[in-house]
Scaffold this active site. Structure first.
Site, PDB file in Angstrom:
ATOM      1  N   GLY A  11      44.592  60.719  84.470  1.00  0.00           N
ATOM      2  CA  GLY A  11      44.414  62.147  84.559  1.00  0.00           C
ATOM      3  C   GLY A  11      44.992  62.890  85.822  1.00  0.00           C
ATOM      4  O   GLY A  11      45.802  62.150  86.693  1.00  0.00           O
ATOM      5  N   GLN A  12      44.974  64.131  85.984  1.00  0.00           N
ATOM      6  CA  GLN A  12      45.539  65.074  86.999  1.00  0.00           C
ATOM      7  C   GLN A  12      45.171  64.231  88.409  1.00  0.00           C
ATOM      8  O   GLN A  12      46.171  64.469  88.933  1.00  0.00           O
ATOM      9  CB  GLN A  12      45.031  66.569  86.603  1.00  0.00           C
ATOM     10  N   ILE A  35      41.337  55.334  78.983  1.00  0.00           N
ATOM     11  CA  ILE A  35      41.452  55.101  77.672  1.00  0.00           C
ATOM     12  C   ILE A  35      42.752  55.449  77.011  1.00  0.00           C
ATOM     13  O   ILE A  35      42.761  54.782  75.988  1.00  0.00           O
ATOM     14  CB  ILE A  35      40.268  56.342  76.980  1.00  0.00           C
ATOM     15  N   TYR A 142      30.014  71.142  80.490  1.00  0.00           N
ATOM     16  CA  TYR A 142      30.588  70.324  81.711  1.00  0.00           C
ATOM     17  C   TYR A 142      29.759  70.468  83.045  1.00  0.00           C
ATOM     18  O   TYR A 142      29.480  69.642  83.715  1.00  0.00           O
ATOM     19  CB  TYR A 142      32.009  70.931  81.712  1.00  0.00           C
TER      20      TYR A 142
HETATM   21  P1  NAD Z   1      41.990  65.071  83.208  1.00  0.00           P
HETATM   22  O1  NAD Z   1      41.291  65.708  82.290  1.00  0.00           O
HETATM   23  O2  NAD Z   1      43.192  65.356  84.025  1.00  0.00           O
HETATM   24  O3  NAD Z   1      41.786  63.228  83.562  1.00  0.00           O
HETATM   25  C1  NAD Z   1      40.697  62.632  82.805  1.00  0.00           C
HETATM   26  C2  NAD Z   1      41.188  61.133  82.558  1.00  0.00           C
HETATM   27  O4  NAD Z   1      40.062  60.516  81.999  1.00  0.00           O
HETATM   28  C3  NAD Z   1      42.226  61.347  81.517  1.00  0.00           C
HETATM   29  O5  NAD Z   1      43.367  60.474  81.976  1.00  0.00           O
HETATM   30  C4  NAD Z   1      41.921  60.887  79.996  1.00  0.00           C
HETATM   31  O6  NAD Z   1      42.639  60.139  79.338  1.00  0.00           O
HETATM   32  C5  NAD Z   1      40.554  60.060  80.939  1.00  0.00           C
HETATM   33  N1  NAD Z   1      39.286  59.643  80.008  1.00  0.00           N
HETATM   34  C6  NAD Z   1      39.003  60.905  78.893  1.00  0.00           C
HETATM   35  N2  NAD Z   1      37.896  59.885  78.330  1.00  0.00           N
HETATM   36  C7  NAD Z   1      37.631  58.962  78.462  1.00  0.00           C
HETATM   37  C8  NAD Z   1      36.926  57.662  78.155  1.00  0.00           C
HETATM   38  N3  NAD Z   1      36.024  57.856  77.501  1.00  0.00           N
HETATM   39  N4  NAD Z   1      37.378  56.516  79.051  1.00  0.00           N
HETATM   40  C9  NAD Z   1      38.198  56.567  80.027  1.00  0.00           C
HETATM   41  N5  NAD Z   1      39.047  57.415  80.360  1.00  0.00           N
HETATM   42  C10 NAD Z   1      39.074  58.641  79.685  1.00  0.00           C
HETATM   43  O7  NAD Z   1      40.689  65.154  84.642  1.00  0.00           O
HETATM   44  P2  NAD Z   1      41.212  65.623  86.266  1.00  0.00           P
HETATM   45  O8  NAD Z   1      41.636  66.782  86.578  1.00  0.00           O
HETATM   46  O9  NAD Z   1      42.019  64.318  86.568  1.00  0.00           O
HETATM   47  O10 NAD Z   1      39.551  65.239  86.645  1.00  0.00           O
HETATM   48  C11 NAD Z   1      39.228  63.975  87.176  1.00  0.00           C
HETATM   49  C12 NAD Z   1      37.754  64.077  87.863  1.00  0.00           C
HETATM   50  O11 NAD Z   1      37.808  65.069  88.808  1.00  0.00           O
HETATM   51  C13 NAD Z   1      36.845  64.750  86.503  1.00  0.00           C
HETATM   52  O12 NAD Z   1      35.481  64.163  86.914  1.00  0.00           O
HETATM   53  C14 NAD Z   1      36.558  66.050  86.689  1.00  0.00           C
HETATM   54  O13 NAD Z   1      35.598  66.452  86.503  1.00  0.00           O
HETATM   55  C15 NAD Z   1      36.951  66.039  88.400  1.00  0.00           C
HETATM   56  N6  NAD Z   1      37.156  67.450  88.645  1.00  0.00           N
HETATM   57  C16 NAD Z   1      38.697  67.967  88.598  1.00  0.00           C
HETATM   58  C17 NAD Z   1      38.976  69.294  88.949  1.00  0.00           C
HETATM   59  C18 NAD Z   1      40.208  69.735  88.459  1.00  0.00           C
HETATM   60  O14 NAD Z   1      40.501  70.912  88.828  1.00  0.00           O
HETATM   61  N7  NAD Z   1      41.044  68.790  88.018  1.00  0.00           N
HETATM   62  C19 NAD Z   1      38.212  69.933  89.593  1.00  0.00           C
HETATM   63  C20 NAD Z   1      36.705  69.632  89.891  1.00  0.00           C
HETATM   64  C21 NAD Z   1      36.347  68.289  89.500  1.00  0.00           C
HETATM   65  C1  AKB Z   2      37.982  72.766  85.150  1.00  0.00           C
HETATM   66  O1  AKB Z   2      38.309  73.949  85.243  1.00  0.00           O
HETATM   67  O2  AKB Z   2      37.091  72.438  84.307  1.00  0.00           O
HETATM   68  C2  AKB Z   2      38.035  71.985  86.305  1.00  0.00           C
HETATM   69  C3  AKB Z   2      36.851  72.201  87.439  1.00  0.00           C
HETATM   70  C4  AKB Z   2      36.979  73.212  88.209  1.00  0.00           C
HETATM   71  O3  AKB Z   2      35.964  71.500  87.516  1.00  0.00           O
HETATM   72  N1  AKB Z   2      39.465  72.355  86.964  1.00  0.00           N
END
Ligand code: NAD
Ligand code: AKB
Length: 316
Positions: A11-12, A35, A142
């Site tokens: 993921g990101q 996944i 969420y």
């Molecule tokens: P993302 O959606 O880019 O990546 C999530 C990853 O999880 C993906 O690669 C996806 O394939 C994988 N995934 C989804 N379902 C799955 C499953 N059942 N089993 C295994 N893998 C699975 O999200 P992200 O931005 O990388 O976020 C990572 C974490 O950081 C998350 O917990 C998110 O809530 C948290 N977060 C992110 C942000 C943001 O702005 N990106 C902000 C706050 C919190």
């Molecule tokens: C979202 O927009 O869902 C995420 C977060 C702030 O948790 N980037």
């Protein structure tokens, strides 16, 4: 020996944090999982396993196989995608965290990292400098899953001594990967449009201010909290952390300085309501006091870095 399992590594956040952890601990200390089996191609030199985090036995088997000592549990369904499929969001976000915490308890793992979000706050929380402890009435699945997850983390620390640490990230912005279904995604997409000289249609109104953070700050915060001495971690739910706050028209103006022909229009969709329920700025005093957190990037510094890196990438 430290051996780290990362879920949602494709993921990101994971695609950057995995490389950062590999640099810090050594490639042989990391096992990346997702996944999506194509995610393995992001880490050609790091062991990769396909793992669906909702499958508890698969999680256990991979943990045993690699003698894992720490888990960075990043896999999740984000806010916008979660509103389209609430049951899936709850299953992925909640069931998997409980599996990871139970595993950490049973196998006495050294440490767990689990990200929370500003989405734990809701329309009744204070909008400005939202405190560490305040009213939390989230209005997305969420946000509810992150709020409940924070309480489970605290519970497993208090009852079972699981050393779980967590940050409430704001919207994360990076140039190395695309965002995955969040409400703050526009702040990444806009840069990609600017460097490819395409006009941008923003899904939020121009004055919708949200807390955000540049990825290098987010990666550093993650490594800092995980490396902090255990007795410096006074919050076992999740820490507020803050970096910058801006609205779409402000990020557009900061890009315009470098891309004078760039243009934007605004067509708010269902994500507007989600964004309006979130804070505009965050008070991160406790993280600063406990383990010395301080952000480095402001909006203009981030814009320069994002554009330079995306342009380099575009031109090979
Ligand atoms: P993302 O959606 O880019 O990546 C999530 C990853 O999880 C993906 O690669 C996806 O394939 C994988 N995934 C989804 N379902 C799955 C499953 N059942 N089993 C295994 N893998 C699975 O999200 P992200 O931005 O990388 O976020 C990572 C974490 O950081 C998350 O917990 C998110 O809530 C948290 N977060 C992110 C942000 C943001 O702005 N990106 C902000 C706050 C919190
Ligand atoms: C979202 O927009 O869902 C995420 C977060 C702030 O948790 N980037």
């Amino acid at each position: 020996m430290t051996k780290i399992l990362i879920t949602g590594a494709g993921g990101q956040l994971g695609s950057e944090l995995t490389h950062a952890l590999a640099s810090f601990f050594g490639k042989e200390s990391i096992v990346a999982t997702d996944i999506n089996e194509n995610a393995g191609s992001l880490f050609p030199e790091i062991p990769f396993e396909k793992l669906d985090v909702t499958d508890r036995s698969q999680l256990l088997a991979i943990t045993k196989k690699h003698t894992i000592t720490q888990i960075y549990h990043l896999a999740a369904i984000l806010s916008a995608t979660g509103e389209k499929n609430p049951a899936l969001a709850w299953k992925v976000n909640m069931d998997s965290l409980l599996s990871v915490l139970e595993l950490a308890k049973e196998k006495q793992l050294d440490k767990i990292y689990w990200p929370s979000s500003i989405a734990v706050f809701g329309p009744s929380s204070p909008k400005q400098h939202t405190p560490q402890r305040t009213i939390q009435e989230p209005q997305t699945v969420y946000g509810i899953s992150k709020q409940a997850g924070e309480q489970w983390c605290n519970y497993y620390f208090q009852k079972h001594g699981v050393d779980v640490r967590s940050l409430r990230y704001p919207g994360l912005i990076g140039y190395k990967s695309l965002p995955g279904g969040g409400t703050t995604d526009y702040a990444v997409d806009i840069y990609h449009h600017a460097v490819t000289e395409k006009p941008y249609t923003c899904f939020l109104k121009k004055d919708t201010t949200l807390p955000m953070m540049y990825m290098p700050d987010a990666i550093r915060a993650t490594i800092e909290i995980m490396n902090a001495p255990k007795d410096r971690i006074s919050i076992r739910s999740s820490y507020n952390i803050s970096a910058l706050s801006f609205a779409p028209e402000e990020i557009f103006n900061s890009i315009l300085v470098h891309c004078p022909t760039f243009s934007i229009d605004y067509q708010p969709d269902f994500r507007q309501e989600i964004a309006e329920g979130w804070p505009q700025s965050i008070d991160d005093t406790q993280a600063a006091l406990d383990w010395g957190w301080k952000a480095e990037f402001n909006l203009d510094k981030m814009t320069q870095d994002m554009l330079r890196n995306l342009q380099n990438h575009l031109h090979g």
